[in-house]
Each structure stands twice: as structure tokens, then as C-alpha cells.
Design a protein around this motif. Sequence first.
Motif, PDB file in Angstrom:
ATOM      1  N   ILE A  74       0.822  -1.210   0.000  1.00 38.29           N
ATOM      2  CA  ILE A  74       0.000   0.000   0.000  1.00 38.29           C
ATOM      3  C   ILE A  74       0.858   1.263   0.000  1.00 38.29           C
ATOM      4  O   ILE A  74       0.490   2.280  -0.596  1.00 38.29           O
ATOM      5  N   GLN A  75       2.023   1.207   0.651  1.00 34.71           N
ATOM      6  CA  GLN A  75       2.920   2.362   0.617  1.00 34.71           C
ATOM      7  C   GLN A  75       3.414   2.598  -0.812  1.00 34.71           C
ATOM      8  O   GLN A  75       3.504   3.737  -1.282  1.00 34.71           O
ATOM      9  N   THR A  76       3.740   1.525  -1.509  1.00 32.95           N
ATOM     10  CA  THR A  76       4.207   1.654  -2.888  1.00 32.95           C
ATOM     11  C   THR A  76       3.118   2.222  -3.789  1.00 32.95           C
ATOM     12  O   THR A  76       3.375   3.120  -4.614  1.00 32.95           O
ATOM     13  N   MET A  77       1.887   1.721  -3.646  1.00 34.69           N
ATOM     14  CA  MET A  77       0.791   2.224  -4.473  1.00 34.69           C
ATOM     15  C   MET A  77       0.540   3.697  -4.188  1.00 34.69           C
ATOM     16  O   MET A  77       0.262   4.485  -5.106  1.00 34.69           O
ATOM     17  N   SER A  78       0.633   4.102  -2.934  1.00 33.84           N
ATOM     18  CA  SER A  78       0.464   5.505  -2.585  1.00 33.84           C
ATOM     19  C   SER A  78       1.577   6.361  -3.185  1.00 33.84           C
ATOM     20  O   SER A  78       1.338   7.434  -3.743  1.00 33.84           O
ATOM     21  N   PHE A  79       2.798   5.871  -3.101  1.00 35.62           N
ATOM     22  CA  PHE A  79       3.951   6.579  -3.669  1.00 35.62           C
ATOM     23  C   PHE A  79       3.790   6.763  -5.176  1.00 35.62           C
ATOM     24  O   PHE A  79       4.213   7.774  -5.746  1.00 35.62           O
ATOM     25  N   HIS A  80       3.134   5.796  -5.829  1.00 36.39           N
ATOM     26  CA  HIS A  80       2.917   5.874  -7.269  1.00 36.39           C
ATOM     27  C   HIS A  80       1.696   6.704  -7.635  1.00 36.39           C
ATOM     28  O   HIS A  80       1.329   6.786  -8.811  1.00 36.39           O
ATOM     29  N   GLY A  81       1.053   7.298  -6.634  1.00 35.67           N
ATOM     30  CA  GLY A  81      -0.023   8.238  -6.905  1.00 35.67           C
ATOM     31  C   GLY A  81      -1.428   7.684  -6.861  1.00 35.67           C
ATOM     32  O   GLY A  81      -2.367   8.346  -7.323  1.00 35.67           O
ATOM     33  N   ARG A  82      -1.622   6.518  -6.309  1.00 30.80           N
ATOM     34  CA  ARG A  82      -2.977   5.980  -6.228  1.00 30.80           C
ATOM     35  C   ARG A  82      -3.850   6.889  -5.371  1.00 30.80           C
ATOM     36  O   ARG A  82      -3.444   7.335  -4.283  1.00 30.80           O
ATOM     37  N   THR A  83      -5.062   7.143  -5.834  1.00 29.85           N
ATOM     38  CA  THR A  83      -6.028   7.926  -5.064  1.00 29.85           C
ATOM     39  C   THR A  83      -7.337   7.163  -4.837  1.00 29.85           C
ATOM     40  O   THR A  83      -8.121   7.538  -3.971  1.00 29.85           O
ATOM     41  N   GLU A  84      -7.565   6.098  -5.623  1.00 30.73           N
ATOM     42  CA  GLU A  84      -8.807   5.335  -5.472  1.00 30.73           C
ATOM     43  C   GLU A  84      -8.768   4.512  -4.186  1.00 30.73           C
ATOM     44  O   GLU A  84      -7.733   3.945  -3.834  1.00 30.73           O
ATOM     45  N   PRO A  85      -9.880   4.417  -3.487  1.00 34.77           N
ATOM     46  CA  PRO A  85      -9.917   3.590  -2.263  1.00 34.77           C
ATOM     47  C   PRO A  85      -9.565   2.133  -2.571  1.00 34.77           C
ATOM     48  O   PRO A  85      -9.808   1.638  -3.676  1.00 34.77           O
ATOM     49  N   LEU A  86      -8.987   1.471  -1.597  1.00 26.29           N
ATOM     50  CA  LEU A  86      -8.663   0.046  -1.693  1.00 26.29           C
ATOM     51  C   LEU A  86      -9.511  -0.699  -0.689  1.00 26.29           C
ATOM     52  O   LEU A  86      -9.526  -0.354   0.504  1.00 26.29           O
ATOM     53  N   LYS A  87     -10.214  -1.710  -1.141  1.00 25.69           N
ATOM     54  CA  LYS A  87     -11.038  -2.512  -0.244  1.00 25.69           C
ATOM     55  C   LYS A  87     -10.222  -3.685   0.283  1.00 25.69           C
ATOM     56  O   LYS A  87      -9.587  -4.401  -0.489  1.00 25.69           O
ATOM     57  N   ILE A  88     -10.250  -3.865   1.597  1.00 28.52           N
ATOM     58  CA  ILE A  88      -9.599  -5.023   2.215  1.00 28.52           C
ATOM     59  C   ILE A  88     -10.663  -5.806   2.969  1.00 28.52           C
ATOM     60  O   ILE A  88     -11.288  -5.300   3.912  1.00 28.52           O
ATOM     61  N   LYS A 108       1.732   9.541   5.189  1.00 24.60           N
ATOM     62  CA  LYS A 108       0.272   9.470   5.095  1.00 24.60           C
ATOM     63  C   LYS A 108      -0.145   8.952   3.730  1.00 24.60           C
ATOM     64  O   LYS A 108       0.304   9.469   2.694  1.00 24.60           O
ATOM     65  N   LEU A 109      -0.984   7.940   3.718  1.00 26.24           N
ATOM     66  CA  LEU A 109      -1.469   7.381   2.459  1.00 26.24           C
ATOM     67  C   LEU A 109      -2.302   8.403   1.698  1.00 26.24           C
ATOM     68  O   LEU A 109      -3.006   9.221   2.291  1.00 26.24           O
ATOM     69  N   LYS A 110      -2.228   8.318   0.371  1.00 25.02           N
ATOM     70  CA  LYS A 110      -2.986   9.229  -0.480  1.00 25.02           C
ATOM     71  C   LYS A 110      -4.345   8.655  -0.873  1.00 25.02           C
ATOM     72  O   LYS A 110      -5.065   9.253  -1.671  1.00 25.02           O
ATOM     73  N   PHE A 111      -4.665   7.489  -0.345  1.00 20.25           N
ATOM     74  CA  PHE A 111      -5.958   6.882  -0.644  1.00 20.25           C
ATOM     75  C   PHE A 111      -6.519   6.238   0.612  1.00 20.25           C
ATOM     76  O   PHE A 111      -5.792   5.957   1.571  1.00 20.25           O
ATOM     77  N   GLU A 112      -7.819   6.029   0.597  1.00 21.16           N
ATOM     78  CA  GLU A 112      -8.498   5.433   1.739  1.00 21.16           C
ATOM     79  C   GLU A 112      -8.465   3.913   1.663  1.00 21.16           C
ATOM     80  O   GLU A 112      -8.467   3.336   0.578  1.00 21.16           O
ATOM     81  N   ILE A 113      -8.439   3.292   2.825  1.00 24.05           N
ATOM     82  CA  ILE A 113      -8.598   1.845   2.925  1.00 24.05           C
ATOM     83  C   ILE A 113      -9.972   1.558   3.510  1.00 24.05           C
ATOM     84  O   ILE A 113     -10.301   2.021   4.608  1.00 24.05           O
ATOM     85  N   ASP A 114     -10.783   0.843   2.764  1.00 23.24           N
ATOM     86  CA  ASP A 114     -12.115   0.445   3.230  1.00 23.24           C
ATOM     87  C   ASP A 114     -12.040  -0.989   3.742  1.00 23.24           C
ATOM     88  O   ASP A 114     -11.800  -1.918   2.956  1.00 23.24           O
ATOM     89  N   ALA A 115     -12.193  -1.164   5.030  1.00 18.97           N
ATOM     90  CA  ALA A 115     -12.133  -2.497   5.632  1.00 18.97           C
ATOM     91  C   ALA A 115     -13.538  -3.080   5.721  1.00 18.97           C
ATOM     92  O   ALA A 115     -14.465  -2.412   6.196  1.00 18.97           O
ATOM     93  N   ILE A 116     -13.695  -4.311   5.257  1.00 22.94           N
ATOM     94  CA  ILE A 116     -15.008  -4.970   5.270  1.00 22.94           C
ATOM     95  C   ILE A 116     -14.875  -6.311   5.977  1.00 22.94           C
ATOM     96  O   ILE A 116     -14.143  -7.195   5.528  1.00 22.94           O
TER      97      ILE A 116
END
Length: 306
Positions: A74-88, A108-116
Motif C-alpha cells: 500500500i505504501q508503494t501504491m500511494s507513492f505511485h499516486g494511487r487515489t482510489e480507495p482500496l477494499k480489504i 500518510k497514504l494518499k488513498f483510503e482503505i475500506d475495511a469490510i
Amino acid sequence: MLRVTFLGTGGSLPTPERNPSAIIINREGELMLFDCGEGTQQQMMRAKTGMKALSSIFITHFHADHILGIPGLIQTMSFHGRTEPLKIYGPHWVHEFARILSSLGYYKLKFEIDAIDLSPGDVVKRDDYSIVALKTEHSIPSLGYALVENMRPGRFDRQKAIELGVSPGPLFSKLHKGEAVEVDGKTINSEDVVGEMRPGRKIVYTGDTRPCKAILEASKDADLLIHDSTLASDQQQWAIESMHSTSEEAAKLAKEADVLKLVLTHISSRYSDNPTQLLEEAKKIFDNVIVANDLMELDVPFRDKN
């Protein structure tokens, strides 16, 4: 496309040959990760699966060898500019796990993590397929998962449609979608030119588990069963105590469930570089079986049953 890439196939510990548990499924360009052991992001790079299209991570349980790769990913995806939420998705404690993930590192992550939070029997519905959470039997709360595609329309009989007076074009599409059409005052029904509905594909991923009823039932007629096969039969007692499966047990379940193909994974380090014993024991029971290797890819085709 329905492609499974095995990113990590080892049990409990990484070895020179095998990373800890992780598979990624590419379904028509959407990526879904099932477990994420340490080193998973590097395996994704080696396999060239990409990360941008990753929509969801499905965790079977919270033993370290199934989750330690998530913080780095998730740190790598944030570093690469991800902004879409990630569902876990995962069993109980997934919300706390997501909170910890978000606070790890001075970044700080640039995207939200949605935990389900999922329980056995819960269904994650998507447009034309579902992910079903399955009850498994391990030493801590755990889940398996079944990816189940919706039924597909039957085969379209083009020649018969033409014989009935339907011209190729938009009316063909309507008939194939199940709609009736009118030609020269005559009604042509979909069932006149379209065969019986055909099954979609099914993949079952067990995570760590003893053979159990829920996995057996979910695996009925599966195109692909990816089953815990940590140990050989001479380690049966240890498999019971550690709540894993032997290759022989996985093969028996696959045979009873009438699956098309069985893949053995979560291979103990004692067989890491030579899983021949596991394969030979399984083949005595179920012929269409292979042992997963890191970076192995499998395409799952459609099969007609009518």
C-alpha cells in the motif's frame, strides 16, 4: 480473461524457492489479491501483473505469512499516486488491521482503505460475479473464498435465426439477451434461437485449513481448486495438530467435489525445492493436479456443460 498468478506458494516461512502465500486473479483487467505474504509486491513486479487495477485484497486469516506484504504494497501504491480507495476484506479484526496499516510509517497514504468484515456465507456481489466467504478450519478465525461467475447466455443459433426471418444486426443482440423480437408480424422468442444458459467459471481458494464440509460444498464442479497442501501423508498427525491439510487429503476432497483441476499450495519448507512426494501422493487419488510454483500462471477457460 480469468488468470491466476501464484505470487507466493510457501507455507509459514519464505524459502529461496517460495515466497509466503499470495495469489492474484486478473478478471477482465480487474485485479484481486488473495492473501499477501511478505515480498508480494516484488513478486507482482516480477510477474508484471501491475498494481494500478488492484481493486481488493481478500485476507484468509491474520497469521503473519498471509499479511506481512500488505504494508509495503500500500505504501508503494500511494507513492505511485494511487487515489482510489482500496477494499480489504477479511475475518474479524480487519478494521483494526486497516487502522494499523494507515498509521504505519511516517507517511500518510494518499488513498483510503475500506475495511469490510466478512463471516462465512457472506457474499461480495459484483456486476457479473461474486466472491463468497467460506468457513474453514484453522487454528485462528479464518476464511476461504470462492469466485463464482454468473450464468452466461446459451449459444446463439445464427442459422436458425436467419431461417426464421431475422436479419443479422441489432435483433440478433436482443434475442441473445433474452428479448423477443417481431419480424413481419411474427414473434420470435429468445428460446427459439438461444440454447440453455451456460455456467460461468468458479475458483476456490482455501487459505490454511483442514479439509472441511464448507470447502467441499463450495468446490462442487469448480473449474479450479487451490487447496492447502502443507504436508505429506507421513506427517498426518502434525497436519491435524497444526490444522493444515496433506496433499492426499486435498486430492480426496477434489475428487469428491468433482473439480476440474486441483492446485496444491502452501508447501512446507521441508518440500520447498522438491515437492515430488506431495504430487505423487495426490496423483494416486486425483489425476488433474499440479503443485504451484512461484510466478506460475493459469488461465481458466469457460467450459460448457450442456
